[in-house]
Structures are given as structure tokens and as C-alpha cells.
Motif scaffolding. Structure first.
Motif, PDB file in Angstrom:
ATOM      1  N   UNK A  63     113.494  95.949  69.822  1.00 51.82           N
ATOM      2  CA  UNK A  63     113.316  95.215  71.074  1.00 51.82           C
ATOM      3  C   UNK A  63     111.899  94.642  71.175  1.00 51.82           C
ATOM      4  N   UNK A  64     110.953  95.308  70.547  1.00 51.09           N
ATOM      5  CA  UNK A  64     109.586  94.789  70.516  1.00 51.09           C
ATOM      6  C   UNK A  64     109.545  93.422  69.835  1.00 51.09           C
ATOM      7  N   UNK A  65     110.381  93.247  68.819  1.00 49.06           N
ATOM      8  CA  UNK A  65     110.449  91.958  68.122  1.00 49.06           C
ATOM      9  C   UNK A  65     110.939  90.847  69.053  1.00 49.06           C
ATOM     10  N   UNK A  66     111.775  91.198  70.021  1.00 48.96           N
ATOM     11  CA  UNK A  66     112.286  90.196  70.957  1.00 48.96           C
ATOM     12  C   UNK A  66     111.161  89.660  71.837  1.00 48.96           C
ATOM     13  N   UNK A  67     110.270  90.527  72.271  1.00 49.14           N
ATOM     14  CA  UNK A  67     109.114  90.080  73.062  1.00 49.14           C
ATOM     15  C   UNK A  67     108.215  89.176  72.239  1.00 49.14           C
ATOM     16  N   UNK A  68     108.046  89.530  70.986  1.00 51.44           N
ATOM     17  CA  UNK A  68     107.267  88.729  70.038  1.00 51.44           C
ATOM     18  C   UNK A  68     107.881  87.338  69.898  1.00 51.44           C
ATOM     19  N   UNK A  69     109.219  87.293  69.800  1.00 47.22           N
ATOM     20  CA  UNK A  69     109.920  86.018  69.654  1.00 47.22           C
ATOM     21  C   UNK A  69     109.810  85.180  70.920  1.00 47.22           C
ATOM     22  N   UNK A  70     109.884  85.805  72.085  1.00 40.73           N
ATOM     23  CA  UNK A  70     109.743  85.079  73.349  1.00 40.73           C
ATOM     24  C   UNK A  70     108.407  84.340  73.407  1.00 40.73           C
ATOM     25  N   UNK A  71     107.330  85.035  73.028  1.00 39.04           N
ATOM     26  CA  UNK A  71     106.008  84.408  73.053  1.00 39.04           C
ATOM     27  C   UNK A  71     105.929  83.262  72.058  1.00 39.04           C
ATOM     28  N   UNK A  72     106.552  83.448  70.904  1.00 39.76           N
ATOM     29  CA  UNK A  72     106.530  82.395  69.885  1.00 39.76           C
ATOM     30  C   UNK A  72     107.277  81.155  70.358  1.00 39.76           C
ATOM     31  N   UNK A  73     108.385  81.350  71.059  1.00 41.90           N
ATOM     32  CA  UNK A  73     109.149  80.216  71.588  1.00 41.90           C
ATOM     33  C   UNK A  73     108.305  79.428  72.591  1.00 41.90           C
ATOM     34  N   UNK A  74     107.573  80.131  73.435  1.00 40.14           N
ATOM     35  CA  UNK A  74     106.684  79.447  74.391  1.00 40.14           C
ATOM     36  C   UNK A  74     105.645  78.609  73.647  1.00 40.14           C
ATOM     37  N   UNK A  75     105.053  79.186  72.610  1.00 36.94           N
ATOM     38  CA  UNK A  75     104.033  78.467  71.841  1.00 36.94           C
ATOM     39  C   UNK A  75     104.636  77.292  71.083  1.00 36.94           C
ATOM     40  N   UNK A  76     105.850  77.484  70.549  1.00 41.11           N
ATOM     41  CA  UNK A  76     106.514  76.402  69.807  1.00 41.11           C
ATOM     42  C   UNK A  76     106.822  75.230  70.731  1.00 41.11           C
ATOM     43  N   UNK A  77     107.256  75.511  71.944  1.00 43.59           N
ATOM     44  CA  UNK A  77     107.570  74.433  72.887  1.00 43.59           C
ATOM     45  C   UNK A  77     106.334  73.599  73.230  1.00 43.59           C
ATOM     46  N   UNK A  78     105.165  74.218  73.177  1.00 35.45           N
ATOM     47  CA  UNK A  78     103.925  73.483  73.441  1.00 35.45           C
ATOM     48  C   UNK A  78     103.645  72.450  72.354  1.00 35.45           C
ATOM     49  N   UNK A  79     104.227  72.656  71.164  1.00 31.11           N
ATOM     50  CA  UNK A  79     104.031  71.707  70.059  1.00 31.11           C
ATOM     51  C   UNK A  79     104.830  70.422  70.260  1.00 31.11           C
ATOM     52  N   UNK A  80     105.835  70.463  71.146  1.00 26.70           N
ATOM     53  CA  UNK A  80     106.580  69.261  71.530  1.00 26.70           C
ATOM     54  C   UNK A  80     107.124  68.510  70.306  1.00 26.70           C
ATOM     55  N   UNK A  81     107.856  69.225  69.456  1.00 24.46           N
ATOM     56  CA  UNK A  81     108.373  68.613  68.224  1.00 24.46           C
ATOM     57  C   UNK A  81     109.638  67.809  68.505  1.00 24.46           C
TER      58      UNK A  81
END
Length: 268
Positions: A63-81
Motif C-alpha cells: 500500500x505504501x507503493x500506492x502513495x508513491x504512485x499517487x505522488x508520481x501521477x501528480x508530478x507527471x500531470x505537471x509535465x503536460x504531455x
């Protein structure tokens, strides 16, 4: 002689510090974005500057990995690909919290689509993992071709599963198109480089886990023995191997192979 010994000692000390630093930071639950530009003549001019967010090998195991993934998704969306591609292997072992994982991945934004292929781990439960990705807004390609439309022009996306055979997806109609092949295992490059594909995106190997300068990744896998990490170009085709987003549950250390998400810019 004493001066030479001091120099050798300093060099060895610096190397030891670097090794310890690398070992420490890559033992942590961290990742970084790796930006790469590909300049190729075959790219339609309309696609100059088109960006792709590519990630592979989530290897979720807790479940810790899920929190890690949530943060990564937020950062990825900032890249606006412009386009999102996933290269396979959602879980490290057994699946868990599938609805939550699907919702997290659903939050990834993309203007021109989200596509995925399955990795060898996903294929052990192909139906459920395909459904998970579909619910998350991804189209899962099983040896299929999709056209990506942008500013009135087209490039081809080939989603391959356990195959490097592109022949059934390339015809007289699209043989001159710019093509990206998405396939989990990098060693299919041996076949793909013989076709009219400009770029292959793969994962699977996690960069060989321990990467030594001028030698490369040390750990290999089936269909990831010849091509283990980095970029390779042959016969006009370039292979990019992602280090993957996260380590497997049975191996918690890496060296010079950071967990990563790839941001790819296509240039004419």
C-alpha cells in the motif's frame, strides 16, 4: 611515491563515497523524470515538439507503493504531455487494491490518448489486468496498430505482446509513416530494427539493476539479455529502455539505475 599513494587514496575515497551515496539514495523510495529528445527525419513536421510520457514496471507490492504512485501521477500531470504510454508490469507479485490502482492511473492526464501493453507479469492474469488498465482510461494493445492524429498528421503506434514481428501491422498504406513500437521486452529489438519502425520503447530489465560505466547493467532477464539499459540505435531504429518506475519486491537495491519516468520529445 607518497604523493602517488595520496592521489590513489583520494581517488579510492571519492569512489567509495559515490558508491555509498548511490546505494543510499537508490535504496529510498524515490524516482526522477528522465527527459530524452529524438530527432528523426521521418517524423512529420506537425509532430515536431510532440511529447510522450512513458513509464513501465510499476512493480506494486504494498500500500505504501500506492502513495508513491499517487505522488508520481501528480508530478507527471505537471509535465503536460501529449501522449501517455505504459510498458507493462503493474504488480511485482500478486495483485491487490485493483480498484484503487485503476483510479490512481485514471487520474493521469493526456490530450491525445493513453495506451498500454502487458508485461510478462501482467499476462499471468491477463483479463483482470487488462480490465484494470481499461478502467483507468488506457487502451491495451495486443499486437495491434493505432494511429495517433495530431495537427492533421499521423504517426503509428504498434502495441506488441510477446512479439517483435511487425509485418502484420505494416502495409503499403502505412509503410512510410513514422512508427513507435511499444513492447515490454527489449530484446525484440533484434527483429523490430529490421522493420520500418523509428522508435522502440521497452522496460522489463530495470536497467540491469547495477550499472557499471562502460560495462552496463549487470543483471539480465529472459528477453532482456542482449539489450539491458539505455539507448541503442541500429538500422535507423532507436531502442529506449526505461529503468522502470519501481524495484521488484525481492530486490530493494540499485546502483546507477534510478527509478524513472521517461519524458520523450519528438523532433523533426
Amino acid at each position: 611515491m607518497n604523493k602517488i599513494k595520496k592521489i590513489i587514496l583520494i581517488i579510492l575515497s571519492c569512489f567509495l563515497v559515490i558508491c555509498l551515496y548511490q546505494w543510499y539514495i537508490q535504496s529510498q523510495n524515490t524516482y526522477h523524470f528522465k527527459e530524452t529528445a529524438f530527432t528523426q527525419k521521418a517524423l512529420p513536421k506537425e509532430f515536431n515538439g510532440f511529447t510522450i510520457g512513458y513509464f513501465s514496471d510499476l512493480n506494486l507490492s504494498s500500500k505504501e507503493d500506492l502513495n508513491h504512485l499517487k505522488e508520481a501521477v501528480k508530478d507527471l500531470n505537471k509535465k503536460d504531455v501529449d501522449l501517455i504510454l505504459f510498458g507493462g508490469d503493474i504488480y511485482s507479485n500478486d495483485s491487490f487494491e485493483t480498484d484503487q490502482v485503476s483510479q490512481i492511473l485514471k487520474n493521469i492526464h493526456s490530450r491525445y490518448g493513453k495506451f498500454a501493453v502487458l508485461g510478462e507479469k501482467d499476462q499471468g492474469d491477463s483479463t483482470n489486468n487488462t480490465n484494470l488498465l481499461t478502467e483507468a482510461g488506457f487502451e491495451v494493445l495486443h499486437n495491434e496498430l493505432r494511429y495517433i492524429y495530431y495537427k492533421g498528421s499521423i504517426i503509428d503506434l504498434l502495441g506488441l505482446e510477446n512479439s517483435g514481428d511487425c509485418s502484420g501491422l505494416i502495409s503499403e498504406d502505412n509503410k512510410d509513416h513514422y512508427k513507435i513500437a511499444l513492447v515490454h521486452q527489449p530484446d525484440y529489438f533484434t527483429q523490430i530494427k529490421e522493420s520500418s519502425v523509428q522508435l522502440q520503447l521497452s522496460g522489463h530489465t530495470l536497467g540491469g539493476y547495477y550499472k557499471i560505466p562502460f560495462i552496463g547493467g549487470l543483471e539480465t532477464k529472459e528477453m532482456g539479455k542482449k539489450y539491458v539499459s539505455g539507448k541503442h540505435t541500429n538500422n535507423g531504429t532507436t531502442l529506449l529502455i526505461s529503468n522502470g518506475f519501481h524495484k521488484e519486491s525481492n530486490d530493494q537495491h540499485r546502483f546507477m539505475t534510478y527509478d524513472e519516468i521517461n519524458i520523450i520529445k519528438l523532433k523533426k
